[in-house]
Design a protein around this motif. Structure first.
Motif, PDB file in Angstrom:
ATOM      1  N   GLY A 177      12.021  -7.796   8.839  1.00 34.89           N
ATOM      2  CA  GLY A 177      10.835  -8.233   8.108  1.00 34.89           C
ATOM      3  C   GLY A 177       9.760  -8.707   9.065  1.00 34.89           C
ATOM      4  N   ALA A 178       8.491  -8.428   8.735  1.00 33.19           N
ATOM      5  CA  ALA A 178       7.365  -8.879   9.549  1.00 33.19           C
ATOM      6  C   ALA A 178       6.953 -10.285   9.129  1.00 33.19           C
ATOM      7  CB  ALA A 178       6.185  -7.925   9.396  1.00 33.19           C
ATOM      8  N   ALA A 179       6.595 -11.117  10.093  1.00 35.47           N
ATOM      9  CA  ALA A 179       6.107 -12.457   9.782  1.00 35.47           C
ATOM     10  C   ALA A 179       4.682 -12.406   9.235  1.00 35.47           C
ATOM     11  CB  ALA A 179       6.165 -13.335  11.031  1.00 35.47           C
ATOM     12  N   ASN A 180       3.993 -11.303   9.492  1.00 34.13           N
ATOM     13  CA  ASN A 180       2.603 -11.118   9.082  1.00 34.13           C
ATOM     14  C   ASN A 180       2.557 -10.486   7.692  1.00 34.13           C
ATOM     15  OD1 ASN A 180      -0.084 -10.424   8.764  1.00 34.13           O
ATOM     16  ND2 ASN A 180      -0.245  -9.294  10.698  1.00 34.13           N
ATOM     17  N   GLU A 181       2.061 -11.202   6.689  1.00 38.20           N
ATOM     18  CA  GLU A 181       1.993 -10.659   5.329  1.00 38.20           C
ATOM     19  C   GLU A 181       0.961  -9.546   5.204  1.00 38.20           C
ATOM     20  OE1 GLU A 181       1.454 -13.714   2.448  1.00 38.20           O
ATOM     21  OE2 GLU A 181       3.415 -14.635   2.813  1.00 38.20           O
ATOM     22  N   ASP A 182       0.111  -9.387   6.219  1.00 40.46           N
ATOM     23  CA  ASP A 182      -0.893  -8.328   6.244  1.00 40.46           C
ATOM     24  C   ASP A 182      -0.500  -7.244   7.245  1.00 40.46           C
ATOM     25  OD1 ASP A 182      -3.234  -7.072   5.501  1.00 40.46           O
ATOM     26  OD2 ASP A 182      -4.463  -8.125   6.978  1.00 40.46           O
ATOM     27  N   VAL A 239      14.869   6.308  -5.676  1.00 39.63           N
ATOM     28  CA  VAL A 239      13.488   6.237  -6.159  1.00 39.63           C
ATOM     29  C   VAL A 239      12.844   4.919  -5.729  1.00 39.63           C
ATOM     30  CG1 VAL A 239      11.986   6.405  -8.185  1.00 39.63           C
ATOM     31  CG2 VAL A 239      14.198   7.589  -8.176  1.00 39.63           C
ATOM     32  N   ALA A 240      11.652   5.023  -5.110  1.00 41.59           N
ATOM     33  CA  ALA A 240      10.848   3.853  -4.760  1.00 41.59           C
ATOM     34  C   ALA A 240       9.656   3.793  -5.703  1.00 41.59           C
ATOM     35  CB  ALA A 240      10.372   3.943  -3.311  1.00 41.59           C
ATOM     36  N   GLN A 241       9.564   2.704  -6.469  1.00 36.51           N
ATOM     37  CA  GLN A 241       8.485   2.532  -7.448  1.00 36.51           C
ATOM     38  C   GLN A 241       7.554   1.426  -6.956  1.00 36.51           C
ATOM     39  OE1 GLN A 241      12.013   2.760 -10.578  1.00 36.51           O
ATOM     40  NE2 GLN A 241      10.083   2.161 -11.555  1.00 36.51           N
ATOM     41  N   PHE A 242       6.414   1.846  -6.419  1.00 36.49           N
ATOM     42  CA  PHE A 242       5.490   0.897  -5.813  1.00 36.49           C
ATOM     43  C   PHE A 242       4.928  -0.086  -6.834  1.00 36.49           C
ATOM     44  CE2 PHE A 242       1.603  -0.713  -4.039  1.00 36.49           C
ATOM     45  CZ  PHE A 242       1.809  -0.755  -2.671  1.00 36.49           C
ATOM     46  N   GLY A 243       4.603   0.427  -8.036  1.00 33.91           N
ATOM     47  CA  GLY A 243       3.962  -0.431  -9.029  1.00 33.91           C
ATOM     48  C   GLY A 243       2.682  -0.994  -8.472  1.00 33.91           C
ATOM     49  N   TYR A 244       2.466  -2.292  -8.634  1.00 31.66           N
ATOM     50  CA  TYR A 244       1.352  -3.005  -8.003  1.00 31.66           C
ATOM     51  C   TYR A 244       1.768  -4.466  -7.822  1.00 31.66           C
ATOM     52  CZ  TYR A 244      -3.271  -4.881  -7.034  1.00 31.66           C
ATOM     53  OH  TYR A 244      -4.341  -5.526  -6.472  1.00 31.66           O
ATOM     54  N   VAL A 245       1.716  -5.260  -8.893  1.00 32.47           N
ATOM     55  CA  VAL A 245       2.256  -6.612  -8.844  1.00 32.47           C
ATOM     56  C   VAL A 245       3.756  -6.573  -9.115  1.00 32.47           C
ATOM     57  CG1 VAL A 245       2.173  -8.912  -9.893  1.00 32.47           C
ATOM     58  CG2 VAL A 245       0.060  -7.637  -9.503  1.00 32.47           C
ATOM     59  N   SER A 246       4.172  -5.590  -9.907  1.00 32.20           N
ATOM     60  CA  SER A 246       5.595  -5.402 -10.182  1.00 32.20           C
ATOM     61  C   SER A 246       6.004  -4.001  -9.746  1.00 32.20           C
ATOM     62  CB  SER A 246       5.892  -5.597 -11.677  1.00 32.20           C
ATOM     63  OG  SER A 246       5.162  -4.653 -12.448  1.00 32.20           O
ATOM     64  N   GLY A 247       7.242  -3.851  -9.322  1.00 23.39           N
ATOM     65  CA  GLY A 247       7.762  -2.564  -8.889  1.00 23.39           C
ATOM     66  C   GLY A 247       9.279  -2.611  -8.852  1.00 23.39           C
ATOM     67  N   SER A 299       6.368  -2.937   0.908  1.00 19.90           N
ATOM     68  CA  SER A 299       5.126  -3.447   1.490  1.00 19.90           C
ATOM     69  C   SER A 299       4.608  -4.619   0.658  1.00 19.90           C
ATOM     70  CB  SER A 299       4.097  -2.318   1.578  1.00 19.90           C
ATOM     71  OG  SER A 299       3.797  -1.822   0.287  1.00 19.90           O
ATOM     72  N   GLN A 300       3.311  -4.581   0.280  1.00 16.16           N
ATOM     73  CA  GLN A 300       2.650  -5.699  -0.382  1.00 16.16           C
ATOM     74  C   GLN A 300       2.834  -6.963   0.451  1.00 16.16           C
ATOM     75  OE1 GLN A 300       0.653  -4.060  -2.163  1.00 16.16           O
ATOM     76  NE2 GLN A 300       1.027  -4.644  -4.291  1.00 16.16           N
ATOM     77  N   GLN A 301       3.168  -8.089  -0.152  1.00 15.83           N
ATOM     78  CA  GLN A 301       3.330  -9.306   0.646  1.00 15.83           C
ATOM     79  C   GLN A 301       4.688  -9.391   1.329  1.00 15.83           C
ATOM     80  OE1 GLN A 301       3.507  -9.118  -2.669  1.00 15.83           O
ATOM     81  NE2 GLN A 301       4.485 -10.917  -3.607  1.00 15.83           N
ATOM     82  N   TRP A 302       5.583  -8.448   1.059  1.00 13.38           N
ATOM     83  CA  TRP A 302       6.941  -8.552   1.588  1.00 13.38           C
ATOM     84  C   TRP A 302       7.035  -8.012   3.015  1.00 13.38           C
ATOM     85  CZ3 TRP A 302       9.069 -11.635  -1.716  1.00 13.38           C
ATOM     86  CH2 TRP A 302       8.704 -11.559  -3.069  1.00 13.38           C
ATOM     87  N   GLU A 303       6.564  -6.782   3.249  1.00 11.76           N
ATOM     88  CA  GLU A 303       6.584  -6.176   4.582  1.00 11.76           C
ATOM     89  C   GLU A 303       7.991  -6.215   5.178  1.00 11.76           C
ATOM     90  OE1 GLU A 303       3.966  -4.615   5.343  1.00 11.76           O
ATOM     91  OE2 GLU A 303       2.457  -5.552   4.063  1.00 11.76           O
ATOM     92  N   SER A 334       5.912   2.990  10.652  1.00 14.83           N
ATOM     93  CA  SER A 334       4.485   2.828  10.920  1.00 14.83           C
ATOM     94  C   SER A 334       3.909   1.715  10.054  1.00 14.83           C
ATOM     95  CB  SER A 334       3.721   4.132  10.662  1.00 14.83           C
ATOM     96  OG  SER A 334       3.740   4.485   9.291  1.00 14.83           O
ATOM     97  N   ASN A 335       2.930   1.015  10.610  1.00 20.18           N
ATOM     98  CA  ASN A 335       2.179   0.026   9.836  1.00 20.18           C
ATOM     99  C   ASN A 335       0.691   0.233  10.120  1.00 20.18           C
ATOM    100  OD1 ASN A 335       2.778  -1.167  12.552  1.00 20.18           O
ATOM    101  ND2 ASN A 335       1.538  -2.870  11.767  1.00 20.18           N
ATOM    102  N   GLY A 336      -0.040   0.607   9.089  1.00 22.98           N
ATOM    103  CA  GLY A 336      -1.457   0.891   9.258  1.00 22.98           C
ATOM    104  C   GLY A 336      -2.213   0.892   7.951  1.00 22.98           C
ATOM    105  N   ASP A 337      -1.554   0.421   6.884  1.00 25.70           N
ATOM    106  CA  ASP A 337      -2.226   0.418   5.592  1.00 25.70           C
ATOM    107  C   ASP A 337      -3.406  -0.556   5.607  1.00 25.70           C
ATOM    108  OD1 ASP A 337      -2.439   1.028   2.695  1.00 25.70           O
ATOM    109  OD2 ASP A 337      -1.970  -1.101   2.522  1.00 25.70           O
ATOM    110  N   ALA A 338      -4.545  -0.078   5.083  1.00 30.10           N
ATOM    111  CA  ALA A 338      -5.741  -0.928   4.995  1.00 30.10           C
ATOM    112  C   ALA A 338      -6.494  -0.580   3.721  1.00 30.10           C
ATOM    113  CB  ALA A 338      -6.629  -0.743   6.223  1.00 30.10           C
ATOM    114  N   TRP A 339      -5.741  -0.362   2.641  1.00 36.85           N
ATOM    115  CA  TRP A 339      -6.348   0.038   1.369  1.00 36.85           C
ATOM    116  C   TRP A 339      -7.397  -0.963   0.909  1.00 36.85           C
ATOM    117  CZ3 TRP A 339      -6.296   4.163  -1.840  1.00 36.85           C
ATOM    118  CH2 TRP A 339      -6.771   3.973  -3.135  1.00 36.85           C
ATOM    119  N   ASP A 340      -7.145  -2.238   1.130  1.00 35.96           N
ATOM    120  CA  ASP A 340      -8.041  -3.277   0.623  1.00 35.96           C
ATOM    121  C   ASP A 340      -9.207  -3.572   1.551  1.00 35.96           C
ATOM    122  OD1 ASP A 340      -6.436  -3.622  -1.589  1.00 35.96           O
ATOM    123  OD2 ASP A 340      -5.190  -5.124  -0.605  1.00 35.96           O
ATOM    124  N   TYR A 341      -9.272  -2.837   2.693  1.00 37.49           N
ATOM    125  CA  TYR A 341     -10.280  -3.175   3.690  1.00 37.49           C
ATOM    126  C   TYR A 341     -11.050  -1.925   4.102  1.00 37.49           C
ATOM    127  CZ  TYR A 341      -6.768  -6.829   3.942  1.00 37.49           C
ATOM    128  OH  TYR A 341      -5.862  -7.797   3.622  1.00 37.49           O
TER     129      TYR A 341
END
Length: 409
Positions: free
Chosen positions: A241-246, A164-172, A217-221, A268-275
């Motif tokens: 791990g990606a060096a890019n936090e975005d 099970v992967a629990q995304f949460g938001y700030v916690s997961g 994901s989030q800041q971890w990537e 794949s990397n293409g999330d842009a929920w905040d943009y």
């Protein structure tokens, strides 16, 4: 003379492979209501009713339900709801959870599409009763938002456990759920980080038991492995791990892409929920991580695609190697040429050529690969999740069919 000429022309073209085309079947299943903005978060392909024809399973976040589309007469697809309401279903997998020989449906309940740390996630099982009906069972609830749940025997005792992967938001969290019998499960937390998207059982190290692959994901990537000792005790290891936090991690698939006998990772990397747009993020796209043994992986870029989401694999052109298909969920949709669905053709040596399938509909987030019409060729199903304008090229569920090849194809 004419027959001879036709034969020579056909034979002359045998050495040239023409990339397959995919014909959009148009919307299938339930029609959109007036003013509805569809949110089909995930589609998958499986033969749920055991009739020898593949069906499509749909996670509908707008309607808070899971449904399945079965093939009727001709091109008609009939849609039925599986079980009862599920709050924001994010992922559904067909698996025989109770060992009775038919396919049940395992559902990740996100609880809410928008970011939240509220304990609104859950794991739902839709038990197949063998007659086209399903009994809904809640296996765990009141946990951080669940983005993914997969089935596998994680402790080697012969029954089906859950990852099970629990995304949460700030916690997961990432957890595995031990099957203790009679639809009861005991949870074991493996990691507490925000942003887990996938938790996939796979024998990464070739020792005969199932490890777990975890995309965070989030800041971890990052991509983590939880290495199994064969009895359900796991050791964490960072694979990449990606060096890019975005970086925008959006999905992984575990598959032996280079056919050398061990599992690789498609990512794949293409999330842009905040943009709004993603055109200032040229790093969006798809890559594969080559398994070189001893839990070491080498990164290879496949191609660029703004908003890359939901990659899947299959031998789309029938040449014996594994191709990649990927959707775009976030892009400059004011541009009619912005691509929403592409496939990357494998040359057999892990070199890839990009072929555009469609620029409409837009905001496609999920792709499934399978034979939908029984002709032996791989087709596609897509799910659209429409969260931002423009709302002029919308789609809930679509089938993309490979037509039969003619004499000169």
């Amino acid at each position: 003379m004419l027959r001879t000429s036709l034969l020579l022309i056909a034979l002359a073209g045998c050495g040239e492979r023409t990339p397959p085309t995919f014909v959009d079947s148009g919307p299938i299943g339930r029609a959109l209501d007036e003013g509805e903005r569809p949110q089909a978060a995930h589609v998958s392909i499986a033969d749920l009713d055991g009739d020898g024809r593949n069906d499509i399973i749909v996670c509908d976040m707008r309607r808070n339900r899971v449904s399945w589309l079965s093939r009727g007469d001709g091109d008609l697809w009939v849609e039925k709801t599986i079980g009862g309401p599920v709050a924001a279903p994010a992922h559904a997998e067909a698996a025989d959870l109770d060992g009775d020989g038919d396919l049940d449906v395992l559902v990740a309940q996100l609880g809410l599409l928008t970011p939240s740390d509220a304990p609104i996630g859950g794991v739902i099982a839709m038990e197949n009763n063998g007659s086209g009906s399903f009994t809904q069972r809640t296996l765990v609830e009141g946990i951080a938002r669940v983005a993914d749940v997969r089935a596998g025997d994680l402790d080697g005792d012969g029954d089906v456990d859950l990852a099970v992967a629990q995304f949460g938001y700030v916690s997961g969290e990432t957890r595995w759920m031990e099957n203790t019998g009679d639809w009861a499960f005991e949870s074991h937390v493996l990691q507490r980080l925000a942003g887990p998207i996938n938790a996939i059982p796979s024998d990464l190290d070739g020792d005969g038991d199932l490890d777990l692959v975890n995309l965070v994901s989030q800041q971890w990537e990052e991509i983590h492995a939880f290495v199994n000792d064969g009895h359900g005790t796991f050791t964490s290891k960072l694979l990449w791990g990606a060096a890019n936090e975005d970086f925008g991690s959006s999905w992984i698939v575990v598959e032996d892409l280079d056919r050398d006998g061990d599992p690789d990772l498609l990512y794949s990397n293409g999330d842009a929920w905040d943009y709004g747009l993603t055109l200032d993020r040229p790093w969006h796209g798809v890559q594969w991580l080559e398994n070189t043994g001893n839990l070491a992986f080498v990164h290879h870029r496949i191609g660029d695609l703004h908003g890359a989401s939901g990659p899947e694999v299959g031998d789309l052109d029938g040449d014996g190697d594994i191709d990649v298909v990927v959707a775009s969920a976030y892009n400059n949709w004011d541009d009619p040429a912005a691509r929403s669905l592409v496939w990357f053709e494998n040359d057999g040596s892990m070199g890839f050529t990009q072929h555009d399938i469609a620029s409409a509909p837009t905001q496609l987030i999920s792709v499934a690969v399978g034979d939908l019409n029984g002709d032996g060729r791989l087709d596609l199903a897509t799910g659209g999740l429409h969260m931002r304008p423009p709302y002029d090229r919308m789609s809930r569920v679509r089938a993309w069919i490979q037509p039969k090849k003619g004499l000169f194809r």
